[in-house]
Design a protein around this motif. Structure first.
Motif, mmCIF file in Angstrom:
data_model
loop_
_atom_site.group_PDB
_atom_site.id
_atom_site.type_symbol
_atom_site.label_atom_id
_atom_site.label_comp_id
_atom_site.label_asym_id
_atom_site.label_seq_id
_atom_site.Cartn_x
_atom_site.Cartn_y
_atom_site.Cartn_z
ATOM 1 N N ALA A 81 -12.015 -13.927 -18.402
ATOM 2 C CA ALA A 81 -12.611 -14.538 -19.585
ATOM 3 C C ALA A 81 -11.675 -14.324 -20.765
ATOM 4 O O ALA A 81 -10.855 -13.411 -20.758
ATOM 5 C CB ALA A 81 -13.969 -13.911 -19.870
ATOM 6 N N VAL A 82 -11.793 -15.211 -21.739
ATOM 7 C CA VAL A 82 -10.985 -15.091 -22.953
ATOM 8 C C VAL A 82 -11.912 -14.782 -24.123
ATOM 9 O O VAL A 82 -13.055 -15.234 -24.155
ATOM 10 C CB VAL A 82 -10.169 -16.374 -23.220
ATOM 11 C CG1 VAL A 82 -9.087 -16.556 -22.159
ATOM 12 C CG2 VAL A 82 -11.048 -17.603 -23.280
ATOM 13 N N PRO A 83 -11.425 -14.016 -25.091
ATOM 14 C CA PRO A 83 -12.258 -13.624 -26.237
ATOM 15 C C PRO A 83 -12.300 -14.726 -27.303
ATOM 16 O O PRO A 83 -11.394 -14.863 -28.108
ATOM 17 C CB PRO A 83 -11.570 -12.360 -26.752
ATOM 18 C CG PRO A 83 -10.147 -12.486 -26.309
ATOM 19 C CD PRO A 83 -10.152 -13.317 -25.067
ATOM 20 N N VAL A 84 -13.362 -15.524 -27.298
ATOM 21 C CA VAL A 84 -13.498 -16.623 -28.252
ATOM 22 C C VAL A 84 -14.149 -16.143 -29.546
ATOM 23 O O VAL A 84 -14.907 -15.170 -29.541
ATOM 24 C CB VAL A 84 -14.298 -17.803 -27.659
ATOM 25 C CG1 VAL A 84 -13.564 -18.409 -26.462
ATOM 26 C CG2 VAL A 84 -15.704 -17.390 -27.272
ATOM 27 N N VAL A 85 -13.840 -16.835 -30.629
ATOM 28 C CA VAL A 85 -14.412 -16.545 -31.943
ATOM 29 C C VAL A 85 -14.604 -17.857 -32.692
ATOM 30 O O VAL A 85 -13.925 -18.843 -32.404
ATOM 31 C CB VAL A 85 -13.508 -15.609 -32.789
ATOM 32 C CG1 VAL A 85 -13.336 -14.256 -32.124
ATOM 33 C CG2 VAL A 85 -12.161 -16.233 -33.060
ATOM 34 N N PRO A 86 -15.509 -17.889 -33.663
ATOM 35 C CA PRO A 86 -15.590 -19.079 -34.523
ATOM 36 C C PRO A 86 -14.251 -19.248 -35.252
ATOM 37 O O PRO A 86 -13.600 -18.258 -35.609
ATOM 38 C CB PRO A 86 -16.711 -18.745 -35.498
ATOM 39 C CG PRO A 86 -17.519 -17.676 -34.826
ATOM 40 C CD PRO A 86 -16.528 -16.893 -34.008
ATOM 41 N N CYS A 87 -13.836 -20.472 -35.466
ATOM 42 C CA CYS A 87 -12.540 -20.708 -36.103
ATOM 43 C C CYS A 87 -12.491 -20.250 -37.557
ATOM 44 O O CYS A 87 -11.400 -20.045 -38.094
ATOM 45 C CB CYS A 87 -12.149 -22.180 -35.992
ATOM 46 S SG CYS A 87 -11.683 -22.645 -34.304
ATOM 47 N N ASP A 88 -13.656 -20.065 -38.199
ATOM 48 C CA ASP A 88 -13.630 -19.580 -39.579
ATOM 49 C C ASP A 88 -13.479 -18.061 -39.659
ATOM 50 O O ASP A 88 -13.413 -17.492 -40.740
ATOM 51 C CB ASP A 88 -14.852 -20.062 -40.365
ATOM 52 C CG ASP A 88 -16.177 -19.599 -39.791
ATOM 53 O OD1 ASP A 88 -16.194 -18.878 -38.764
ATOM 54 O OD2 ASP A 88 -17.218 -19.954 -40.368
ATOM 55 N N ALA A 89 -13.378 -17.404 -38.509
ATOM 56 C CA ALA A 89 -13.084 -15.969 -38.449
ATOM 57 C C ALA A 89 -11.594 -15.803 -38.117
ATOM 58 O O ALA A 89 -10.991 -16.686 -37.508
ATOM 59 C CB ALA A 89 -13.930 -15.313 -37.361
ATOM 60 N N GLY A 121 -10.001 -27.354 -29.896
ATOM 61 C CA GLY A 121 -10.658 -26.941 -31.126
ATOM 62 C C GLY A 121 -11.227 -25.535 -31.076
ATOM 63 O O GLY A 121 -11.590 -24.978 -32.101
ATOM 64 N N ASP A 122 -11.297 -24.946 -29.879
ATOM 65 C CA ASP A 122 -11.802 -23.583 -29.756
ATOM 66 C C ASP A 122 -10.747 -22.591 -30.224
ATOM 67 O O ASP A 122 -9.547 -22.772 -29.985
ATOM 68 C CB ASP A 122 -12.178 -23.255 -28.306
ATOM 69 C CG ASP A 122 -13.453 -23.943 -27.857
ATOM 70 O OD1 ASP A 122 -14.146 -24.540 -28.708
ATOM 71 O OD2 ASP A 122 -13.758 -23.875 -26.648
ATOM 72 N N CYS A 123 -11.207 -21.523 -30.863
ATOM 73 C CA CYS A 123 -10.321 -20.469 -31.346
ATOM 74 C C CYS A 123 -10.633 -19.196 -30.581
ATOM 75 O O CYS A 123 -11.766 -18.977 -30.146
ATOM 76 C CB CYS A 123 -10.522 -20.258 -32.847
ATOM 77 S SG CYS A 123 -10.068 -21.724 -33.808
ATOM 78 N N MET A 124 -9.605 -18.368 -30.413
ATOM 79 C CA MET A 124 -9.795 -17.130 -29.666
ATOM 80 C C MET A 124 -8.777 -16.089 -30.077
ATOM 81 O O MET A 124 -7.814 -16.388 -30.782
ATOM 82 C CB MET A 124 -9.718 -17.387 -28.171
ATOM 83 C CG MET A 124 -8.370 -17.913 -27.707
ATOM 84 S SD MET A 124 -8.400 -18.495 -26.015
ATOM 85 C CE MET A 124 -9.058 -20.121 -26.262
ATOM 86 N N ASN A 125 -9.027 -14.897 -29.618
ATOM 87 C CA ASN A 125 -8.072 -13.815 -29.795
ATOM 88 C C ASN A 125 -7.320 -13.637 -28.492
ATOM 89 O O ASN A 125 -7.793 -14.033 -27.424
ATOM 90 C CB ASN A 125 -8.774 -12.532 -30.219
ATOM 91 C CG ASN A 125 -9.244 -12.633 -31.657
ATOM 92 O OD1 ASN A 125 -8.509 -13.111 -32.520
ATOM 93 N ND2 ASN A 125 -10.463 -12.217 -31.915
ATOM 94 N N GLU A 126 -6.155 -13.049 -28.602
ATOM 95 C CA GLU A 126 -5.310 -12.838 -27.437
ATOM 96 C C GLU A 126 -6.034 -11.958 -26.428
ATOM 97 O O GLU A 126 -6.649 -10.955 -26.781
ATOM 98 C CB GLU A 126 -4.010 -12.172 -27.882
ATOM 99 C CG GLU A 126 -3.032 -11.938 -26.776
ATOM 100 C CD GLU A 126 -1.752 -11.300 -27.276
ATOM 101 O OE1 GLU A 126 -0.864 -11.082 -26.447
ATOM 102 O OE2 GLU A 126 -1.634 -10.997 -28.471
#
Length: 174
Positions: free
Chosen positions: A78-86, A65-70
């Protein structure tokens, strides 16, 4: 070249890229663990556990369920995570654990990872992979992670090859 051939070549390229990304992701986490540096944890809503702010998160801290950018660096911890509504590049749609005491080899791990992700693709998206415009790749354990920290987790990442999306791809039926 027809679209089926192009899609097959794209999927092969994605699989090769996934291997190239997965190896450094796990390896750098091992180095950080040995050095004792704290792993960045994503900021989550206390109730829903959804990511609420953009930032870096340890690759082992991501959840379904986590969203991220490449991740753009060749070697990342580390991976660049963001809220899924972004707007974002990808989403974790399934996690599973490989079994065994000894690392079965890179090819065997990749085969198991791809098969495990593929088996859950339709349940998540709502259409069969072969009919979908979406694609996936797995984050999978390396030999070093397998032996050093007992990493057996495969995280299945889904994305739209056409570009960023906003919101989850769960039930996207495309």
């Amino acid at each position: 070249m027809n679209s089926t051939s192009r899609r097959a070549l794209t999927r092969i390229a994605v699989a090769i890229t996934a291997i190239a990304v997965a190896v450094p992701l796990t390896g750098c986490s091992i180095v950080r663990d040995v050095l004792g540096a704290p792993a960045p944890q994503p900021e989550r809503d206390e109730t829903t556990q959804e990511i609420v702010s953009e930032g870096d998160a340890d690759v082992f801290a991501i959840r379904v369920g986590d969203c991220m950018n490449e991740a753009s660096a060749e070697t990342v911890s580390a991976v660049p995570v963001v809220p899924c509504d972004a707007p974002h590049d990808e989403e974790v749609f399934y996690d599973f654990t490989l079994t065994g005491d000894e690392f079965p080899g890179e090819e065997a791990v990749q085969t198991q990872a791809n098969e495990g992700c593929l088996a859950q693709f339709e349940a998540f998206v709502g259409v069969a992979y072969e009919s979908s415009t979406l694609d996936f790749y797995p984050y999978s354990p390396t030999a070093e992670g397998w032996d050093a920290i007992g990493d057996r987790t495969v995280s299945c990442m889904i994305y739209d090859p056409a570009g960023q999306v906003t919101g989850t791809l769960a039930g996207a039926a495309r």
